[in-house]
Motif scaffolding. Structure first.
Motif, PDB file in Angstrom:
ATOM      1  N   GLN B 260       0.828  -1.224   0.000  1.00  0.00           N
ATOM      2  CA  GLN B 260       0.000   0.000   0.000  1.00  0.00           C
ATOM      3  C   GLN B 260       0.860   1.271   0.000  1.00  0.00           C
ATOM      4  OE1 GLN B 260      -0.898  -2.366   2.819  1.00  0.00           O
ATOM      5  NE2 GLN B 260      -1.931  -3.407   1.142  1.00  0.00           N
ATOM      6  N   ASN B 261       2.164   1.111  -0.035  1.00  0.00           N
ATOM      7  CA  ASN B 261       3.075   2.254  -0.004  1.00  0.00           C
ATOM      8  C   ASN B 261       2.895   3.123  -1.251  1.00  0.00           C
ATOM      9  OD1 ASN B 261       5.696   3.609  -0.729  1.00  0.00           O
ATOM     10  ND2 ASN B 261       6.192   2.900   1.341  1.00  0.00           N
ATOM     11  N   ARG B 262       2.775   4.440  -1.046  1.00  0.00           N
ATOM     12  CA  ARG B 262       2.514   5.358  -2.162  1.00  0.00           C
ATOM     13  C   ARG B 262       3.600   5.306  -3.247  1.00  0.00           C
ATOM     14  NH1 ARG B 262       1.567  11.259  -0.303  1.00  0.00           N
ATOM     15  NH2 ARG B 262       3.066  11.608  -1.947  1.00  0.00           N
ATOM     16  N   GLU B 263       4.837   5.232  -2.755  1.00  0.00           N
ATOM     17  CA  GLU B 263       5.968   5.187  -3.694  1.00  0.00           C
ATOM     18  C   GLU B 263       5.896   3.921  -4.551  1.00  0.00           C
ATOM     19  OE1 GLU B 263       8.358   7.464  -4.188  1.00  0.00           O
ATOM     20  OE2 GLU B 263       7.232   8.737  -2.812  1.00  0.00           O
ATOM     21  N   ILE B 264       5.565   2.815  -3.869  1.00  0.00           N
ATOM     22  CA  ILE B 264       5.514   1.521  -4.597  1.00  0.00           C
ATOM     23  C   ILE B 264       4.356   1.521  -5.600  1.00  0.00           C
ATOM     24  CG2 ILE B 264       5.135  -0.982  -4.316  1.00  0.00           C
ATOM     25  CD1 ILE B 264       6.844  -0.796  -1.785  1.00  0.00           C
ATOM     26  N   ILE B 265       3.232   2.113  -5.192  1.00  0.00           N
ATOM     27  CA  ILE B 265       2.089   2.191  -6.129  1.00  0.00           C
ATOM     28  C   ILE B 265       2.495   2.991  -7.369  1.00  0.00           C
ATOM     29  CG2 ILE B 265      -0.233   3.166  -6.432  1.00  0.00           C
ATOM     30  CD1 ILE B 265      -0.692   2.356  -3.457  1.00  0.00           C
ATOM     31  N   GLN B 266       3.238   4.065  -7.107  1.00  0.00           N
ATOM     32  CA  GLN B 266       3.714   4.866  -8.245  1.00  0.00           C
ATOM     33  C   GLN B 266       4.676   4.058  -9.118  1.00  0.00           C
ATOM     34  OE1 GLN B 266       5.132   8.742  -7.043  1.00  0.00           O
ATOM     35  NE2 GLN B 266       5.842   9.169  -9.126  1.00  0.00           N
ATOM     36  N   LEU B 267       5.544   3.287  -8.454  1.00  0.00           N
ATOM     37  CA  LEU B 267       6.492   2.444  -9.211  1.00  0.00           C
ATOM     38  C   LEU B 267       5.745   1.397 -10.045  1.00  0.00           C
ATOM     39  CD1 LEU B 267       9.284   1.853  -6.525  1.00  0.00           C
ATOM     40  CD2 LEU B 267       9.573   3.000  -8.718  1.00  0.00           C
ATOM     41  N   ILE B 268       4.681   0.827  -9.453  1.00  0.00           N
ATOM     42  CA  ILE B 268       3.885  -0.171 -10.205  1.00  0.00           C
ATOM     43  C   ILE B 268       3.231   0.511 -11.412  1.00  0.00           C
ATOM     44  CG2 ILE B 268       1.836  -1.666 -10.103  1.00  0.00           C
ATOM     45  CD1 ILE B 268       2.575  -2.253  -7.170  1.00  0.00           C
ATOM     46  N   ASN B 269       2.671   1.690 -11.168  1.00  0.00           N
ATOM     47  CA  ASN B 269       2.024   2.432 -12.252  1.00  0.00           C
ATOM     48  C   ASN B 269       2.991   2.740 -13.382  1.00  0.00           C
ATOM     49  OD1 ASN B 269      -0.736   3.048 -12.338  1.00  0.00           O
ATOM     50  ND2 ASN B 269      -0.555   4.270 -10.477  1.00  0.00           N
ATOM     51  N   GLU B 270       4.184   3.150 -13.003  1.00  0.00           N
ATOM     52  CA  GLU B 270       5.154   3.573 -14.018  1.00  0.00           C
ATOM     53  C   GLU B 270       5.839   2.396 -14.714  1.00  0.00           C
ATOM     54  OE1 GLU B 270       7.842   6.161 -12.025  1.00  0.00           O
ATOM     55  OE2 GLU B 270       6.367   7.779 -11.892  1.00  0.00           O
ATOM     56  N   ASN B 271       6.153   1.373 -13.936  1.00  0.00           N
ATOM     57  CA  ASN B 271       7.009   0.304 -14.492  1.00  0.00           C
ATOM     58  C   ASN B 271       6.283  -0.979 -14.867  1.00  0.00           C
ATOM     59  OD1 ASN B 271       9.574   1.726 -14.163  1.00  0.00           O
ATOM     60  ND2 ASN B 271       9.092   1.568 -11.991  1.00  0.00           N
ATOM     61  N   ILE B 272       5.144  -1.219 -14.272  1.00  0.00           N
ATOM     62  CA  ILE B 272       4.430  -2.466 -14.614  1.00  0.00           C
ATOM     63  C   ILE B 272       3.225  -2.162 -15.511  1.00  0.00           C
ATOM     64  CG2 ILE B 272       3.162  -4.456 -13.660  1.00  0.00           C
ATOM     65  CD1 ILE B 272       6.116  -4.574 -12.959  1.00  0.00           C
ATOM     66  N   LEU B 273       2.427  -1.193 -15.120  1.00  0.00           N
ATOM     67  CA  LEU B 273       1.198  -0.953 -15.886  1.00  0.00           C
ATOM     68  C   LEU B 273       1.435  -0.158 -17.165  1.00  0.00           C
ATOM     69  CD1 LEU B 273      -1.303  -0.265 -12.983  1.00  0.00           C
ATOM     70  CD2 LEU B 273      -0.767  -2.407 -14.105  1.00  0.00           C
ATOM     71  N   GLN B 274       2.396   0.761 -17.137  1.00  0.00           N
ATOM     72  CA  GLN B 274       2.702   1.512 -18.358  1.00  0.00           C
ATOM     73  C   GLN B 274       3.656   0.655 -19.185  1.00  0.00           C
ATOM     74  OE1 GLN B 274       1.276   4.438 -19.102  1.00  0.00           O
ATOM     75  NE2 GLN B 274       0.218   4.508 -17.135  1.00  0.00           N
ATOM     76  N   THR B 275       3.102   0.007 -20.206  1.00  0.00           N
ATOM     77  CA  THR B 275       3.911  -0.971 -20.933  1.00  0.00           C
ATOM     78  C   THR B 275       4.599  -0.399 -22.143  1.00  0.00           C
ATOM     79  OG1 THR B 275       1.960  -1.569 -22.136  1.00  0.00           O
ATOM     80  CG2 THR B 275       2.518  -2.921 -20.233  1.00  0.00           C
ATOM     81  N   GLY B 276       4.246   0.816 -22.483  1.00  0.00           N
ATOM     82  CA  GLY B 276       4.888   1.415 -23.647  1.00  0.00           C
ATOM     83  C   GLY B 276       4.159   1.116 -24.945  1.00  0.00           C
ATOM     84  N   ASN B 277       3.186   0.174 -24.903  1.00  0.00           N
ATOM     85  CA  ASN B 277       2.432  -0.068 -26.148  1.00  0.00           C
ATOM     86  C   ASN B 277       1.041   0.555 -26.109  1.00  0.00           C
ATOM     87  OD1 ASN B 277       1.029  -1.733 -24.492  1.00  0.00           O
ATOM     88  ND2 ASN B 277       1.688  -3.646 -25.448  1.00  0.00           N
ATOM     89  N   GLY B 278       0.807   1.322 -25.056  1.00  0.00           N
ATOM     90  CA  GLY B 278      -0.451   2.052 -24.978  1.00  0.00           C
ATOM     91  C   GLY B 278      -1.641   1.220 -24.577  1.00  0.00           C
ATOM     92  N   ALA B 279      -1.397  -0.050 -24.291  1.00  0.00           N
ATOM     93  CA  ALA B 279      -2.518  -0.949 -23.987  1.00  0.00           C
ATOM     94  C   ALA B 279      -3.246  -0.515 -22.722  1.00  0.00           C
ATOM     95  CB  ALA B 279      -2.015  -2.366 -23.844  1.00  0.00           C
ATOM     96  N   THR B 280      -2.488  -0.090 -21.718  1.00  0.00           N
ATOM     97  CA  THR B 280      -3.086   0.199 -20.430  1.00  0.00           C
ATOM     98  C   THR B 280      -4.025   1.401 -20.499  1.00  0.00           C
ATOM     99  OG1 THR B 280      -0.998  -0.445 -19.571  1.00  0.00           O
ATOM    100  CG2 THR B 280      -2.530   0.517 -18.012  1.00  0.00           C
ATOM    101  N   SER B 281      -3.424   2.536 -20.896  1.00  0.00           N
ATOM    102  CA  SER B 281      -4.196   3.765 -20.787  1.00  0.00           C
ATOM    103  C   SER B 281      -5.357   3.800 -21.769  1.00  0.00           C
ATOM    104  CB  SER B 281      -3.275   4.949 -21.008  1.00  0.00           C
ATOM    105  OG  SER B 281      -2.601   4.762 -22.218  1.00  0.00           O
ATOM    106  N   ASN B 282      -5.165   3.271 -22.950  1.00  0.00           N
ATOM    107  CA  ASN B 282      -6.198   3.424 -23.970  1.00  0.00           C
ATOM    108  C   ASN B 282      -7.362   2.460 -23.816  1.00  0.00           C
ATOM    109  OD1 ASN B 282      -4.708   5.376 -25.096  1.00  0.00           O
ATOM    110  ND2 ASN B 282      -3.727   4.048 -26.596  1.00  0.00           N
ATOM    111  N   ILE B 283      -7.042   1.246 -23.462  1.00  0.00           N
ATOM    112  CA  ILE B 283      -8.096   0.234 -23.540  1.00  0.00           C
ATOM    113  C   ILE B 283      -8.795   0.019 -22.191  1.00  0.00           C
ATOM    114  CG2 ILE B 283      -8.602  -2.152 -24.199  1.00  0.00           C
ATOM    115  CD1 ILE B 283      -5.996  -1.927 -25.922  1.00  0.00           C
ATOM    116  N   THR B 284      -8.025  -0.035 -21.146  1.00  0.00           N
ATOM    117  CA  THR B 284      -8.651  -0.420 -19.883  1.00  0.00           C
ATOM    118  C   THR B 284      -9.541   0.673 -19.299  1.00  0.00           C
ATOM    119  OG1 THR B 284      -6.670   0.271 -18.768  1.00  0.00           O
ATOM    120  CG2 THR B 284      -6.900  -2.077 -19.226  1.00  0.00           C
ATOM    121  N   GLN B 285      -9.316   1.904 -19.707  1.00  0.00           N
ATOM    122  CA  GLN B 285     -10.144   2.966 -19.156  1.00  0.00           C
ATOM    123  C   GLN B 285     -11.605   2.785 -19.553  1.00  0.00           C
ATOM    124  OE1 GLN B 285      -8.636   6.819 -20.032  1.00  0.00           O
ATOM    125  NE2 GLN B 285      -6.772   6.492 -18.849  1.00  0.00           N
TER     126      GLN B 285
END
Lengths: 426, 290
Positions: B260-285
């Motif tokens: 639940q650490n804020r820094e870790i959540i940010q790290l997950i958002n930046e490094n795991i969920l943002q995949t660079g192919n746009g799949a996360t932001s475009n489709i899952t929303q």
């Protein structure tokens, strides 16, 4: 010393073989029709590589954007078929003519006519369709050379024997006898439900190909298939329009491709040794029998201008793996000197390729390449541009040239001695 | 005379080879590169889940807090929870929305006890769950998050059970994972570390690993010694494509608070969920339950 002895032995063998009249007749026919074949093959190369979708040049030059290309595809295909038809027809007639000529000058033309009647009779198919005509002669460039050569020889021998032993003299009696012979051949074919020449190689290949899906005996299967195929090609069981197609639809190849696409690399593939990574990448450089090696030898080392010119003429089609023209030009069919390298050079290349993949020197070819991709580039493109694969392919080509060299020397010898004798006579 | 033939033919041949290389070799090389890249993209399944594995004593609900924090604003990624029973049967709750390409999947274990033997079993059970998931949802690539011993289970699964010819794990984040159990001396290697180092060659070459270490003081996050997390370098470094160790301090940096650490959540958002192919932001929303 050893090589010289071998060359001399091969030369003697070839010399003996060239005394056989039927052999000389076949080579006479093949040599005469090779320019026609070459034209057909050059047109076919245009069709396959430039105008056909997924062809090599079509893909790399993005020719799909040019509208007239698809129309040109149909036209060039038709043209190549016409050239192949005429070449095959002439081959049959010329073989019969020359064999008849060797019997007696007067037997040359009637022998050729008998062969022509037989050819039409055997290839005459009746197709009962409602609106269409009742019969058609099927000669579309897909008839194997062996069929043409054999029919030509049968024509000449048949005329000679009937004339000599049955004492037939009139045109009508010969025509009737030829039709009886044709009916007999056709009847036997119908009885056995097979075409003697087209159906002979198919069951053998089917048996060998079944081994290719067995991962345990993959190399054995590939080698057996290569030997069997090249033996059949050497015997003339190949038609002018026959082309090499890479085995990218093989089960093992597909599994490799899927794994490579997932992993983004070529390490630890499930089936590194398969027909695509071995035979298609290293054993068919310039088409069947690693013939690019022999062509380069002619091109670089032949002492005869005509041989070098012929090699230059065939360089482009052979580079695109269409080597039938060059096989007819050498000629390779029934050539006792060339059978050894034609069969074993590809086998050794396969083994070297397998060894290099096994020890990790090169990666196996996995990715799909366009149709009719020059096999020199197969391994390079099939590994997504690995330079060591390209260097290894060129090394294989060099080794193949070395292996072909003694046989090439033996091929050059008779022509050389003939020229020498002529010079001495002068 | 012979030499003359050879030199003239050779020089023409060299010219032909140079011409062919320019006219054929160069376009063929670029075609291959473009074609393979295109094929790779086409070959990837649309479904690209994030699979989370909790640590010992934790249940399938361990990541609820983390996922609710990740699912803020318009983002609503579906959540599927699987608990593998000791008899290899699966208990499943939640669902994957039809148009969600980046769902969260939690794999927990009925036997969630600590210890070398249990972790070995849990890695095997993870493979049971993964076989079910890949068969049912037909995906061939995913990202991973493992908390505490969940990171050990993940690494063991990668080395022993995952078929790299069928499945691709591109990014793995281990949070407070004790690669050397509770041993504080890095030179004293426990059985689990020895085993993971021995099997490290089987790790996917293209994997990117983030190892997060939380510290409440200079040496530990309250449970896992910082040195134990650091021993992960002996497994991943020079073996996977990229290995990064990150230390998180301050609020919520205790072992059990790390997800639940804020820094870790940010790290997950930046490094795991943002995949660079746009799949996360475009489709899952746009994903909505149906």
């Amino acid at each position: 010393m050893m090589t010289n002895r071998m060359i001399t032995y091969l030369y003697k063998l070839q010399h003996k073989q060239q005394r056989w009249p039927w052999f000389r007749s076949c080579y006479f026919g093949l040599k005469r029709v090779s320019p026609l074949l070459l034209i057909g093959i050059l047109i076919q190369c245009l069709t396959l590589s430039f105008f056909q979708p997924h062809g090599f040049f079509y893909e790399i030059y993005h020719l799909d954007k040019i509208q007239w290309v698809s129309e040109a595809n149909g036209i060039t295909h038709l043209l190549s078929c016409v050239f192949f038809d005429v070449a095959l027809l002439l081959l049959c007639v010329l073989v019969a003519w020359y064999r008849g000529y060797l019997f007696n000058k007067k037997e040359a033309v009637p022998g050729a006519v008998v062969a022509l009647i037989l050819l039409f009779f055997i290839n005459f198919h009746v197709r009962r369709t409602l609106g269409d005509g009742a019969g058609q002669v099927n000669l579309s460039g897909n008839i194997p050379f062996i069929e043409m050569l054999v029919i030509g020889l049968i024509g000449a021998y048949f005329y000679h024997i009937t004339k000599k032993y049955l004492h037939l003299k009139s045109v009508w009696s010969f025509s009737a006898a030829t039709i009886v012979l044709g009916s007999l051949i056709k009847g036997v074919e119908r009885l056995l439900s097979m075409n003697f020449f087209s159906s002979l190689s198919a069951p053998v290949f089917a048996g060998i190909s079944s081994l290719l899906n067995d991962d345990q005996h993959q190399i054995l299967g590939i080698i057996l298939r290569e030997i069997g195929r090249n033996l059949f090609v050497w015997l003339g069981f190949i038609s002018p329009d026959q082309i090499l197609v890479a085995h990218t639809d093989n089960d093992l190849t597909r599994a490799n491709l899927s794994a490579a696409l997932i992993k983004d690399n070529l390490e630890g593939l499930p089936h590194p040794l398969n027909i695509y990574s071995l035979s298609d990448s290293f054993a068919v450089l310039g088409g069947y029998g690693q013939i690019l090696a022999l062509l380069l030898l002619f091109l670089l080392f032949s002492r005869y201008r005509t041989h070098r010119i012929n090699a230059w003429k065939n360089l482009f089609p052979v580079f695109l793996n269409v080597n039938i023209g060059f096989l007819a030009e050498v000629p390779l069919f029934f050539n006792i000197v060339l059978i050894i390298p034609f069969i074993f050079v590809p086998v050794i290349s396969i083994l070297l390729g397998a060894l290099a993949i096994k020890i990790g020197l090169i990666s196996p070819s996995v990715y799909q390449v366009p149709l009719n991709t020059p096999t020199v580039l197969n391994a390079f493109m099939g590994t997504n541009g690995h330079w060591n694969s390209l260097i290894f392919t060129l090394t294989i080509l060099l080794i193949s040239m070395l292996m072909y060299y003694p046989f090439f020397k033996a091929l050059e010898m008779p022509a050389f001695s003939l020229t020498k004798t002529r010079e001495e006579q002068r | 005379m012979k030499k003359k033939f050879l030199s003239s033919s050779l020089s023409i041949l060299i010219l032909v080879i140079i011409g062919m290389t320019i006219a054929v070799g160069v376009p063929a090389y670029f075609w291959t590169k473009t074609h393979v890249t295109k094929e790779r993209v086409q070959n990837r399944s649309k479904l690209y889940p994030v699979i989370l594995v909790p640590g010992s004593s934790a249940t399938e609900n361990r990541f609820d807090g983390l996922i609710s924090k990740l699912n803020t604003g318009n983002k609503k990624q579906s959540l599927l929870k699987i608990t593998v029973k000791t008899n290899n049967q699966l208990r499943i709750s939640g669902r994957i929305f039809p148009r969600d390409t980046r769902p969260f999947i939690v794999i927990a274990f009925e036997n969630n006890h600590d210890g070398y033997q249990n972790i070995q079993r849990q890695a095997k059970w993870m493979s049971v769950a993964m076989t079910y998931l890949t068969k049912k949802y037909q995906f061939n690539h995913f990202s991973g998050i493992g908390h505490s011993n969940g990171g050990l289970i993940y690494t063991l699964y990668l080395e022993k059970y995952m078929d790299q010819n069928q499945l691709l794990l591109d990014r793995l984040m281990t949070i407070g994972t004790p690669y050397n159990f509770s041993e504080t001396n890095m030179n004293q290697r426990t059985n689990i570390l020895k085993e993971l180092i021995a099997g490290k060659e089987k790790l996917p070459r293209n994997l990117t690993v983030y190892s997060i270490d939380g510290t409440t003081n200079y040496t530990t996050d309250g449970i896992v010694p910082s040195t134990s997390v650091s021993t992960g370098k002996y497994i991943f470094q020079n073996q996977v494509a990229q290995y990064t160790k990150i230390t998180v301090t301050g609020k919520d940096s205790q072992h059990s608070d790390l997800p639940q650490n804020r820094e870790i959540i940010q790290l997950i958002n930046e490094n795991i969920l943002q995949t660079g192919n746009g799949a996360t932001s475009n489709i899952t929303q746009n994903a909505t339950p149906q």
